[in-house]
Design a protein around this motif. Structure first.
Motif, PDB file in Angstrom:
ATOM      1  N   PRO A 379       0.806  -1.230   0.000  1.00 33.02           N
ATOM      2  CA  PRO A 379       0.000   0.000   0.000  1.00 33.02           C
ATOM      3  C   PRO A 379       0.836   1.275   0.000  1.00 33.02           C
ATOM      4  CG  PRO A 379      -0.078  -1.087   2.151  1.00 33.02           C
ATOM      5  CD  PRO A 379       0.558  -2.045   1.203  1.00 33.02           C
ATOM      6  N   TYR A 380       2.083   1.184   0.445  1.00 31.02           N
ATOM      7  CA  TYR A 380       2.927   2.384   0.457  1.00 31.02           C
ATOM      8  C   TYR A 380       3.162   2.923  -0.940  1.00 31.02           C
ATOM      9  CZ  TYR A 380       6.232  -1.528  -0.055  1.00 31.02           C
ATOM     10  OH  TYR A 380       6.855  -2.688  -0.447  1.00 31.02           O
ATOM     11  N   TYR A 381       3.128   2.053  -1.954  1.00 29.83           N
ATOM     12  CA  TYR A 381       3.271   2.539  -3.331  1.00 29.83           C
ATOM     13  C   TYR A 381       2.087   3.439  -3.682  1.00 29.83           C
ATOM     14  CZ  TYR A 381       4.334   2.639  -8.301  1.00 29.83           C
ATOM     15  OH  TYR A 381       4.658   3.076  -9.572  1.00 29.83           O
ATOM     16  N   LEU A 382       0.888   3.000  -3.312  1.00 29.68           N
ATOM     17  CA  LEU A 382      -0.312   3.789  -3.588  1.00 29.68           C
ATOM     18  C   LEU A 382      -0.306   5.084  -2.770  1.00 29.68           C
ATOM     19  CD1 LEU A 382      -0.961   0.778  -4.419  1.00 29.68           C
ATOM     20  CD2 LEU A 382      -3.344   1.329  -3.966  1.00 29.68           C
ATOM     21  N   MET A 383       0.205   5.016  -1.550  1.00 30.05           N
ATOM     22  CA  MET A 383       0.284   6.223  -0.714  1.00 30.05           C
ATOM     23  C   MET A 383       1.201   7.263  -1.350  1.00 30.05           C
ATOM     24  SD  MET A 383       0.617   4.409   3.010  1.00 30.05           S
ATOM     25  CE  MET A 383      -0.701   3.394   3.680  1.00 30.05           C
ATOM     26  N   SER A 384       2.295   6.803  -1.930  1.00 28.77           N
ATOM     27  CA  SER A 384       3.197   7.760  -2.584  1.00 28.77           C
ATOM     28  C   SER A 384       2.525   8.385  -3.796  1.00 28.77           C
ATOM     29  CB  SER A 384       4.517   7.075  -2.983  1.00 28.77           C
ATOM     30  OG  SER A 384       4.312   6.091  -3.977  1.00 28.77           O
ATOM     31  N   GLN A 385       1.690   7.611  -4.501  1.00 25.16           N
ATOM     32  CA  GLN A 385       0.924   8.193  -5.612  1.00 25.16           C
ATOM     33  C   GLN A 385      -0.064   9.236  -5.108  1.00 25.16           C
ATOM     34  OE1 GLN A 385      -0.122   4.276  -7.889  1.00 25.16           O
ATOM     35  NE2 GLN A 385      -0.229   5.931  -9.377  1.00 25.16           N
ATOM     36  N   LEU A 386      -0.698   8.967  -3.972  1.00 22.11           N
ATOM     37  CA  LEU A 386      -1.611   9.941  -3.392  1.00 22.11           C
ATOM     38  C   LEU A 386      -0.854  11.213  -3.013  1.00 22.11           C
ATOM     39  CD1 LEU A 386      -3.750   7.485  -1.271  1.00 22.11           C
ATOM     40  CD2 LEU A 386      -4.680   9.081  -2.955  1.00 22.11           C
ATOM     41  N   GLY A 387       0.370  11.056  -2.513  1.00 29.24           N
ATOM     42  CA  GLY A 387       1.193  12.218  -2.221  1.00 29.24           C
ATOM     43  C   GLY A 387       1.517  13.006  -3.472  1.00 29.24           C
ATOM     44  N   GLY A 388       1.848  12.281  -4.548  1.00 26.25           N
ATOM     45  CA  GLY A 388       2.135  12.949  -5.813  1.00 26.25           C
ATOM     46  C   GLY A 388       0.924  13.682  -6.362  1.00 26.25           C
ATOM     47  N   ASN A 389      -0.239  13.058  -6.255  1.00 25.84           N
ATOM     48  CA  ASN A 389      -1.474  13.725  -6.695  1.00 25.84           C
ATOM     49  C   ASN A 389      -1.690  15.034  -5.943  1.00 25.84           C
ATOM     50  OD1 ASN A 389      -1.974  11.589  -8.396  1.00 25.84           O
ATOM     51  ND2 ASN A 389      -3.840  10.899  -7.373  1.00 25.84           N
ATOM     52  N   ALA A 390      -1.534  14.972  -4.628  1.00 24.22           N
ATOM     53  CA  ALA A 390      -1.766  16.171  -3.814  1.00 24.22           C
ATOM     54  C   ALA A 390      -0.740  17.260  -4.140  1.00 24.22           C
ATOM     55  CB  ALA A 390      -1.703  15.801  -2.332  1.00 24.22           C
ATOM     56  N   ARG A 391       0.504  16.868  -4.326  1.00 21.53           N
ATOM     57  CA  ARG A 391       1.545  17.850  -4.639  1.00 21.53           C
ATOM     58  C   ARG A 391       1.245  18.556  -5.953  1.00 21.53           C
ATOM     59  NH1 ARG A 391       5.804  17.788  -7.807  1.00 21.53           N
ATOM     60  NH2 ARG A 391       5.688  15.545  -8.183  1.00 21.53           N
ATOM     61  N   LYS A 392       0.843  17.807  -6.967  1.00 20.48           N
ATOM     62  CA  LYS A 392       0.574  18.401  -8.277  1.00 20.48           C
ATOM     63  C   LYS A 392      -0.630  19.347  -8.238  1.00 20.48           C
ATOM     64  CE  LYS A 392       2.543  14.357 -10.523  1.00 20.48           C
ATOM     65  NZ  LYS A 392       2.244  13.012 -11.063  1.00 20.48           N
ATOM     66  N   GLN A 393      -1.500  19.171  -7.264  1.00 20.47           N
ATOM     67  CA  GLN A 393      -2.657  20.056  -7.136  1.00 20.47           C
ATOM     68  C   GLN A 393      -2.417  21.198  -6.152  1.00 20.47           C
ATOM     69  OE1 GLN A 393      -6.558  17.671  -6.977  1.00 20.47           O
ATOM     70  NE2 GLN A 393      -5.005  16.131  -6.545  1.00 20.47           N
ATOM     71  N   GLY A 394      -1.209  21.235  -5.571  1.00 20.75           N
ATOM     72  CA  GLY A 394      -0.892  22.314  -4.641  1.00 20.75           C
ATOM     73  C   GLY A 394      -1.382  22.092  -3.228  1.00 20.75           C
ATOM     74  N   ARG A 395      -1.808  20.875  -2.894  1.00 23.95           N
ATOM     75  CA  ARG A 395      -2.280  20.570  -1.539  1.00 23.95           C
ATOM     76  C   ARG A 395      -1.082  20.083  -0.706  1.00 23.95           C
ATOM     77  NH1 ARG A 395      -5.306  16.397  -1.351  1.00 23.95           N
ATOM     78  NH2 ARG A 395      -5.305  15.651  -3.500  1.00 23.95           N
ATOM     79  N   LYS A 396      -0.301  21.026  -0.208  1.00 22.44           N
ATOM     80  CA  LYS A 396       0.978  20.705   0.411  1.00 22.44           C
ATOM     81  C   LYS A 396       0.846  19.831   1.650  1.00 22.44           C
ATOM     82  CE  LYS A 396       3.344  24.871  -1.238  1.00 22.44           C
ATOM     83  NZ  LYS A 396       4.156  26.048  -0.835  1.00 22.44           N
ATOM     84  N   ALA A 397      -0.061  20.190   2.544  1.00 22.84           N
ATOM     85  CA  ALA A 397      -0.189  19.431   3.791  1.00 22.84           C
ATOM     86  C   ALA A 397      -0.588  17.985   3.508  1.00 22.84           C
ATOM     87  CB  ALA A 397      -1.208  20.101   4.710  1.00 22.84           C
ATOM     88  N   ASP A 398      -1.534  17.785   2.592  1.00 18.93           N
ATOM     89  CA  ASP A 398      -1.944  16.420   2.229  1.00 18.93           C
ATOM     90  C   ASP A 398      -0.792  15.653   1.593  1.00 18.93           C
ATOM     91  OD1 ASP A 398      -4.494  16.749   3.188  1.00 18.93           O
ATOM     92  OD2 ASP A 398      -5.392  17.207   1.231  1.00 18.93           O
ATOM     93  N   ALA A 399      -0.050  16.338   0.730  1.00 20.49           N
ATOM     94  CA  ALA A 399       1.080  15.683   0.077  1.00 20.49           C
ATOM     95  C   ALA A 399       2.087  15.189   1.101  1.00 20.49           C
ATOM     96  CB  ALA A 399       1.746  16.645  -0.906  1.00 20.49           C
TER      97      ALA A 399
END
Length: 517
Positions: A379-399
């Motif tokens: 699941p950590y692979y998917l979590m890193s993708q979720l971090g990447g998604n948040a970063r690309k949208q400017g959601r820093k805290a979520d990333a």
């Protein structure tokens, strides 16, 4: 990670077969993989191979790696692959095994997955194209097994103008150029050499010639135009369903590069080529003879072509047709709904989430990843993708939250260094003022490296180099300089405790910050 993020009873067989126990190796059905964790394990396999006069097939991969999981779901479980495996000694290297990264240095492997075929005497015959579909990989494996001739010698003869048979040309055409690691060619020479091989192979095997030519165009440096006189040739491949099917991996993976090389400027010519490319990719996306991952790869290529004239990292591209967005939604949801095999899920769901993001469908991408967390073996692979998604949208805290959780949940020494360096990169980019958090993350990585005998080899070494580079770039204020000074002192202690006989590791450790300076 690879370029494009890509059995049920036999899944258990695979997991048993790579477990380093004699019982599992002798009784598990399927392929009798021999787990290798150190040089001695591989050396024993080569001794066995020589005694039995069998080639060796070496597989290098990782539990989390989507393309590795794709191989497990589509190739390693095939009846013909299992039967063929009786003709070779199968060696599996998990990238998180104790000595795996040292073995990576020995065999010049970096990317997961890498498949290398050796002759019984230990000479490398060829690297298999993990990105091709399973049936094509099987053909190349059989060619390598029947030939036994190193592809390096075949390439030398081809470049010297000597006559080759059709099967030797196929070994060159279907060589794993993406995992070559400059064993045959420097990267800078690849495009010209592939073009030379394509010309020399004319008349020997049409499929091979086309493949070499397409790869030569795709290997051109971004922004470098190819000879426009070759454009009709690409159009002919795209229009021919059989040819496009035979080259499906090249067309899907190289679509943007092929278009930019042969139609470098936006305008009518490019639009026409994109439309023809899209039609060919749509056929591949609908081709039931391809794996689900390969079909989604064709869909992703369509999205990349639709983004071609948008800003490079535009999170919400407006150039993607509504019908294509609908297809992306429907196919991602269908894959999530229907896939039950754990290996296929890791390959396909992560790929589907990525293409949804590339289409600007961030909500759907996030929802898909979150729904898959509980069912993923990594699941950590998917979590890193979720971090990447948040970063690309400017959601820093979520990333940062997702990157930190991915690091905390990651498993295996090489994987933890890789995920930890990604978390540190996110911290430095998104929260550079948080010196305590950055120092804590880096200190944890150095502490884990101290316990890992393979930390200063291959992927792990690159992760630690990334950490040192990040810290060097971050070091701008007195508080940051003080933190970096403490971290350097910690690393000096790690270097001092390394085995004195391991000159490679000591040199790599001592050079981390020096290289940046």
């Amino acid at each position: 990670m690879t370029r494009h993020p890509r059995i049920a009873a036999l899944a258990i067989a695979w997991l048993l077969a790579i477990t380093p126990t004699a019982h599992a190796l002798s009784t598990a059905p399927g392929v009798s993989w021999q787990a290798a964790e150190a040089d001695a394990d591989v050396d024993r396999a080569f001794v066995q191979a020589k005694a039995e006069k069998k080639p060796v097939l070496l597989y290098w991969g990782a539990k989390w790696c989507p393309p590795c999981n794709q191989l497990k779901a589509t190739l390693f479980n095939r009846a013909d692959f299992i039967e063929q495996s009786k003709a070779f000694v199968a060696v599996g290297i998990d990238g998180d095994a104790p000595g795996a990264q040292k073995l990576g240095t020995r065999f010049k492997v970096r990317g997961y997955p890498t498949l290398i075929l050796f002759n019984p005497n230990g000479s490398e015959i060829t690297r298999l194209p993990g990105e091709a579909d399973a049936a094509q990989v099987m053909k190349v494996l059989q060619l390598g097994l029947s030939s036994g001739r190193p592809v390096k010698a075949v390439l030398a003869d081809a470049k010297a103008g000597r006559k080759l048979g059709a099967n030797e040309w196929r070994l060159l055409g279907f060589y794993g150029w993406e995992t070559d690691e400059q064993q045959l060619l420097p990267v800078a020479e690849r495009a010209a050499t592939l073009a030379q091989l394509a010309r020399a192979s004319e008349g020997a095997d049409r499929e091979t010639t086309t493949r070499l030519w397409l790869k030569s165009i795709g290997a051109l440096a971004e922004g470098k135009a190819a000879d426009p006189a070759q454009l009709p040739r690409l159009r002919a491949v795209l229009a021919d369903a059989a040819q496009a099917r035979a080259q499906m991996d090249v067309l899907s993976n190289e679509a943007p590069d092929l278009v930019k090389a042969l139609a470098p400027a936006a305008g009518a010519a490019r639009s026409q080529l994109v439309a023809e490319f899209d039609a060919a990719l749509k056929r591949l996306n609908e081709d039931a003879t391809l794996s689900r991952a390969d079909r989604l790869n064709a869909l992703q290529a369509r999205i990349e072509l639709a983004r071609l004239d948008a800003a490079k990292d535009e999170p919400h591209p407006k150039t993607i047709p509504a019908a294509l967005l609908l297809e992306a939604r429907d196919q991602a949801a269908k894959a999530n709904r229907e896939i039950t095999d754990g290996f296929e899920r890791q390959a396909v769901v992560t790929q589907a989430a990525y293409l949804l993001g590339r289409a600007g469908l961030w909500t759907e991408s996030d929802e898909l990843l979150k729904s898959a967390l509980a069912r993923s073996h990594s699941p950590y692979y998917l979590m890193s993708q979720l971090g990447g998604n948040a970063r690309k949208q400017g959601r820093k805290a979520d990333a940062l939250r997702w990157y930190e959780e991915a690091f905390n949940k990651s498993e295996g020494p090489a994987t933890r260094l890789q995920w930890g360096s990604s978390y540190l990169a996110a911290l430095v980019e998104l929260s550079p003022e948080d010196a305590p958090r950055i120092e804590k993350a880096a200190a944890q990585l150095f502490a884990e490296a101290e316990k890992d005998p393979g930390a200063f080899y291959e992927r792990s070494e690159r992760s630690l180099k990334k950490v040192a580079t990040l810290l060097g770039d971050w070091n701008k204020t007195p508080a940051q300089a003080a933190a970096v000074g403490r971290l350097k002192a910690q690393l000096d202690g790690v270097c001092g405790k390394l085995d004195g006989s391991d000159a490679k590791a000591r040199s790599a450790c001592q050079g981390l910050f020096k290289a940046k300076a």
